[in-house]
Design a protein around this motif. Structure first.
Motif, mmCIF file in Angstrom:
data_model
loop_
_atom_site.group_PDB
_atom_site.id
_atom_site.type_symbol
_atom_site.label_atom_id
_atom_site.label_comp_id
_atom_site.label_asym_id
_atom_site.label_seq_id
_atom_site.Cartn_x
_atom_site.Cartn_y
_atom_site.Cartn_z
ATOM 1 N N GLU A 101 66.678 68.771 40.153
ATOM 2 C CA GLU A 101 66.346 69.404 41.424
ATOM 3 C C GLU A 101 64.950 68.978 41.863
ATOM 4 N N ASP A 102 64.727 67.682 41.776
ATOM 5 C CA ASP A 102 63.439 67.070 42.086
ATOM 6 C C ASP A 102 63.569 66.364 43.430
ATOM 7 N N ASN A 103 62.487 66.257 44.174
ATOM 8 C CA ASN A 103 62.562 65.623 45.491
ATOM 9 C C ASN A 103 61.900 64.251 45.546
ATOM 10 N N GLN A 104 61.630 63.656 44.385
ATOM 11 C CA GLN A 104 60.952 62.365 44.382
ATOM 12 C C GLN A 104 61.916 61.228 44.722
ATOM 13 N N THR A 105 61.473 60.380 45.631
ATOM 14 C CA THR A 105 62.172 59.137 45.931
ATOM 15 C C THR A 105 61.173 57.992 45.763
ATOM 16 N N MET A 106 61.598 56.786 46.061
ATOM 17 C CA MET A 106 60.747 55.636 45.772
ATOM 18 C C MET A 106 60.975 54.517 46.779
ATOM 19 N N THR A 107 59.889 53.967 47.302
ATOM 20 C CA THR A 107 60.015 52.696 48.000
ATOM 21 C C THR A 107 60.075 51.603 46.930
ATOM 22 N N LEU A 108 60.922 50.629 47.133
ATOM 23 C CA LEU A 108 61.078 49.575 46.128
ATOM 24 C C LEU A 108 61.543 48.299 46.800
ATOM 25 N N ALA A 109 60.819 47.230 46.583
ATOM 26 C CA ALA A 109 61.207 45.911 47.074
ATOM 27 C C ALA A 109 61.383 44.978 45.888
ATOM 28 N N LEU A 110 62.508 44.276 45.859
ATOM 29 C CA LEU A 110 62.799 43.309 44.798
ATOM 30 C C LEU A 110 62.805 41.909 45.378
ATOM 31 N N PHE A 111 62.101 41.011 44.699
ATOM 32 C CA PHE A 111 62.045 39.618 45.113
ATOM 33 C C PHE A 111 62.642 38.759 44.002
ATOM 34 N N LYS A 112 63.675 38.024 44.324
ATOM 35 C CA LYS A 112 64.198 37.048 43.369
ATOM 36 C C LYS A 112 63.547 35.708 43.684
ATOM 37 N N TYR A 113 62.896 35.134 42.685
ATOM 38 C CA TYR A 113 62.266 33.829 42.874
ATOM 39 C C TYR A 113 63.131 32.769 42.215
ATOM 40 N N ALA A 114 63.520 31.764 43.004
ATOM 41 C CA ALA A 114 64.423 30.724 42.518
ATOM 42 C C ALA A 114 63.703 29.425 42.194
ATOM 43 N N GLY A 115 62.381 29.416 42.281
ATOM 44 C CA GLY A 115 61.625 28.197 42.026
ATOM 45 C C GLY A 115 61.391 27.401 43.299
ATOM 46 N N GLU A 116 60.388 26.532 43.262
ATOM 47 C CA GLU A 116 60.046 25.640 44.379
ATOM 48 C C GLU A 116 59.774 26.415 45.669
ATOM 49 N N GLY A 117 59.191 27.602 45.534
ATOM 50 C CA GLY A 117 58.786 28.367 46.707
ATOM 51 C C GLY A 117 59.874 29.180 47.373
ATOM 52 N N ARG A 118 61.074 29.250 46.796
ATOM 53 C CA ARG A 118 62.202 29.929 47.437
ATOM 54 C C ARG A 118 62.320 31.373 46.931
ATOM 55 N N PHE A 119 62.397 32.333 47.867
ATOM 56 C CA PHE A 119 62.497 33.755 47.556
ATOM 57 C C PHE A 119 63.689 34.378 48.265
ATOM 58 N N VAL A 120 64.223 35.429 47.660
ATOM 59 C CA VAL A 120 65.186 36.318 48.318
ATOM 60 C C VAL A 120 64.667 37.736 48.137
ATOM 61 N N LEU A 121 64.623 38.500 49.239
ATOM 62 C CA LEU A 121 64.065 39.851 49.236
ATOM 63 C C LEU A 121 65.135 40.866 49.595
ATOM 64 N N THR A 122 65.103 42.023 48.925
ATOM 65 C CA THR A 122 65.865 43.187 49.354
ATOM 66 C C THR A 122 65.072 44.431 49.013
ATOM 67 N N GLY A 123 65.378 45.536 49.703
ATOM 68 C CA GLY A 123 64.696 46.786 49.403
ATOM 69 C C GLY A 123 63.909 47.314 50.578
ATOM 70 N N MET A 124 63.018 48.242 50.279
ATOM 71 C CA MET A 124 62.229 48.920 51.308
ATOM 72 C C MET A 124 60.850 49.247 50.755
ATOM 73 N N HIS A 125 59.828 48.727 51.409
ATOM 74 C CA HIS A 125 58.460 48.954 50.942
ATOM 75 C C HIS A 125 57.503 48.620 52.080
ATOM 76 N N GLU A 126 56.190 48.632 51.748
ATOM 77 C CA GLU A 126 55.178 48.253 52.730
ATOM 78 C C GLU A 126 55.379 46.799 53.172
ATOM 79 N N ASN A 127 54.845 46.481 54.352
ATOM 80 C CA ASN A 127 54.986 45.125 54.872
ATOM 81 C C ASN A 127 54.413 44.082 53.921
ATOM 82 N N LEU A 128 55.107 42.980 53.838
ATOM 83 C CA LEU A 128 54.641 41.834 53.060
ATOM 84 C C LEU A 128 53.720 41.005 53.957
#
Length: 229
Positions: free
Chosen positions: A126-153
């Motif tokens: 019965e807790d009200n804590q939630t979390m902003t969370l952004a996940l970045f998958k790095y594939a090498g050579e500068g390539r990223f994939v982002l999902t989630g919700m957080h402060e602006n990058l």
């Protein structure tokens, strides 16, 4: 006088208890942070991380998990503070590190599992804590994939000479690619992916609101402009 003495004794006990809780929370917060040795494995990225705790232990969280040829970079912020936030942060840290060993490609699935863990905890306690969370998958050579919700990058592109005066600034808004972790049981319909690529010399800045909402003696917020400056 006797009542006041009893209340003072109870207050001292409560202060001692809270002090112990804060010490435990700080230790948990330090334990989950990646070491410089870990993020040095990303050979084509120059990664620098820092966390400066205040008197109140917050729910700030980041992790860097190497998995050739890239890995996962995560950043988030729990709405709560203190020992509960430290415990939840440890849960997220453990879940992400464990899941990333068996699922390195589907970061939406990783987010959904972490969301379910936080949601179940919130319902059970019965807790009200939630979390902003952004996940970045790095594939090498500068390539990223982002999902989630957080402060602006924040993204800085060099223009001409590699100096602060010669950088083009832009922002990516992770709020468009997910939902607060732990707020709803099913976040499938909120989740989206953003593919992007950075070139040599570019800089990406990830942060929590602890720095942007920090205020000086005149009550002015540090803000994104403070980071960029």
């Amino acid at each position: 006088n006797e009542q006041i003495a009893v209340l003072n004794h109870q207050l001292k006990d409560e202060n001692v208890r809270m002090s112990h809780e804060l010490d435990v929370a700080r230790q948990l917060q330090q334990i989950v942070l990646p070491t410089e040795e870990e993020y040095a494995h990303f050979k084509d990225l120059d990664i620098a991380c820092a966390m400066v705790s205040t008197d109140v232990v917050g729910g700030d969280y980041y992790d860097v998990i190497y998995s050739p040829p890239g890995g996962i970079i995560a950043i988030g912020d729990l709405t709560g503070k203190g020992l509960n936030a430290g415990i939840l942060m440890m849960m997220v840290h453990t879940a992400l590190r464990s899941l990333s060993q068996v699922e390195q490609q589907d970061i939406v699935r990783l987010f959904k599992v972490i969301n379910r863990i936080l949601f179940d905890f919130r319902m059970r306690m019965e807790d009200n804590q939630t979390m902003t969370l952004a996940l970045f998958k790095y594939a090498g050579e500068g390539r990223f994939v982002l999902t989630g919700m957080h402060e602006n990058l924040l993204r800085l592109r060099p223009v001409g000479a590699l100096s602060a005066a010669g950088q083009e600034q832009s922002e990516v808004t992770p709020i468009d690619f997910g939902m607060y972790a732990g707020l709803e049981e099913d976040v499938e319909h909120y989740m989206e992916l953003l593919d992007f690529e950075i070139a040599p010399g570019e800089t990406i800045i990830l942060y929590t609101d602890g720095i942007t909402e920090a205020r000086n003696h005149e009550e002015n917020e540090f803000g994104v402009d403070g980071i960029l400056d």
